[in-house]
Enzyme design. Sequence first.
Site, PDB file in Angstrom:
ATOM      1  N   SER A   1      43.940  41.720  42.685  1.00 52.67           N
ATOM      2  CA  SER A   1      43.673  42.017  41.559  1.00 52.67           C
ATOM      3  C   SER A   1      42.299  43.019  41.153  1.00 52.67           C
ATOM      4  O   SER A   1      42.107  43.027  39.936  1.00 52.67           O
ATOM      5  CB  SER A   1      43.082  40.647  40.864  1.00 52.67           C
ATOM      6  OG  SER A   1      44.249  39.513  40.874  1.00 52.67           O
TER       7      SER A   1
ATOM      8  N   LYS B   1      43.169  45.413  38.431  1.00 46.01           N
ATOM      9  CA  LYS B   1      43.280  45.023  36.903  1.00 46.01           C
ATOM     10  C   LYS B   1      42.026  45.884  36.219  1.00 46.01           C
ATOM     11  O   LYS B   1      42.131  46.304  35.216  1.00 46.01           O
ATOM     12  CB  LYS B   1      42.815  43.722  36.623  1.00 46.01           C
ATOM     13  CG  LYS B   1      43.957  42.673  37.047  1.00 46.01           C
ATOM     14  CD  LYS B   1      43.619  41.128  36.707  1.00 46.01           C
ATOM     15  CE  LYS B   1      44.986  40.391  36.727  1.00 46.01           C
ATOM     16  NZ  LYS B   1      45.115  39.938  38.467  1.00 46.01           N
TER      17      LYS B   1
ATOM     18  N   SER C   1      41.171  36.643  35.535  1.00 46.21           N
ATOM     19  CA  SER C   1      41.945  37.327  36.369  1.00 46.21           C
ATOM     20  C   SER C   1      43.560  36.990  36.122  1.00 46.21           C
ATOM     21  O   SER C   1      44.188  36.851  37.125  1.00 46.21           O
ATOM     22  CB  SER C   1      41.677  37.358  37.870  1.00 46.21           C
ATOM     23  OG  SER C   1      42.410  38.181  38.804  1.00 46.21           O
TER      24      SER C   1
ATOM     25  N   LYS D   1      35.126  42.911  39.545  1.00 44.62           N
ATOM     26  CA  LYS D   1      36.387  42.228  39.628  1.00 44.62           C
ATOM     27  C   LYS D   1      36.552  41.823  41.099  1.00 44.62           C
ATOM     28  O   LYS D   1      36.514  42.600  42.060  1.00 44.62           O
ATOM     29  CB  LYS D   1      37.522  43.384  39.576  1.00 44.62           C
ATOM     30  CG  LYS D   1      38.712  42.708  38.985  1.00 44.62           C
ATOM     31  CD  LYS D   1      38.994  41.788  37.812  1.00 44.62           C
ATOM     32  CE  LYS D   1      40.177  40.805  37.916  1.00 44.62           C
ATOM     33  NZ  LYS D   1      39.900  39.603  38.910  1.00 44.62           N
TER      34      LYS D   1
END
Length: 425
Positions: free
Chosen positions: A65, A68, A129, A256
């Site tokens: 993730s 992203k 997320s 993140k």
Amino acid sequence: MLKKWKQKLIVIFSAILMLSTLALAPTQANAAVTNISAKAGLAVDAKTGQILYSKNSSKVMPIASMSKMLAIYIILKSIHEGKLKWDQRVHVSANVAKISRNTELTNVPLNASRTYTVRDLYKASLIYSANAAVIALGVAQAGSSEKFVNEMRAQVNAWGITDAKLYNAAGLTESEVGTEAYPNTAKSAENEMSANDVAVVASKLVNTYPEVLNTTKETSAWFAKGTDDAVKMTTHNEMLAGDENYMKGYNVDGLKTGTSDKAGNCFTGTANKNGHRVITVVMNANPGKKADARFTNTETIMKYVYTNFTPIRYKKGEQLKQANKFKVPEGKTTTVKAGISQATTIWVANKQSKQAISFISNQTKKNLTAPVTKGQKLGTATAKIADKNVSYLQAGDAKLQLVAKKSVEKANIFVRMWRSVVSVF
């Protein structure tokens, strides 16, 4: 006589021992941080790209993730360009809605019969997320998942990243995104980058769109509040204020997380301590073991950087040692003073000072001709610390732009002729 030689040998031996200790000091400091469990790690100055810590940072690995961040960069770019609007309503396809209902994935539930604002999907993508949410944003921005991935690929190429493998906006395996999968790719394929690549993406995101940190520092928020799909979203970043891995005084405000079977536990973090922002990347920290290893690894790296290095500031227009002037043979004055075009920071080890930093200049044109105007680009400078090159994320980061501090008019023909005559003798 023998006694004197004995005293001299003791002095010489002591000096050698002291020099050896000084030489080993940086290695010993770095040894403490190499104990991180992550397979790869990196720390860089967020603005300059100076590398402050590195472990296997060029190795390409799954990023889950953390993908992203790249997707959100493109979304924010589209918003700033007016292609997307924060209050724009987004329709969700049946397949994206199906992805959102997969309980094995991190998601907020989406419904194909409803619409959602760009802002809601954006916040769900960053805070929670939410995988389907970021895929929905990509489709809204580009028209299809395939076209959005093409934009992601084009963007990293524009930044000089050539080894990235990108297949979807979320960082899921292709088997998990159904018909949103990129054409002709294996079901097991998932996004991959090196820690260096991830740091480039993170620094571009933070420097170009710093407002992203207003969202990444949120610990919780509501999605679709007031509907039967309402979700109280809680951040996965445990280093934010109030969470269990919070670092007092470090002001961690992003960025993140990422988790998958192949990627393990990953985290791109950023802290702003005493006005100096650092970006860290931790990849594959204790896969299948403690989920918080990525945060303890990040804490180790951040403490290492802020404890062992001192940032040296250079003001805009400041003249640099050994790169402070250029020759102007035909000018009224035969040299022009040069300064840096914008403020910068160079980190040195604590035992070092500004005096340890030197610069090598490179003139833009082989022969600088008059007239020279104030602010004119004269060349670039690259830094060395104790005669060693400073490492940066990208080659271009190492070059400091040098500009003229004042104008220099062209000397009249008689002065130029006289100089020619004198030069012969």
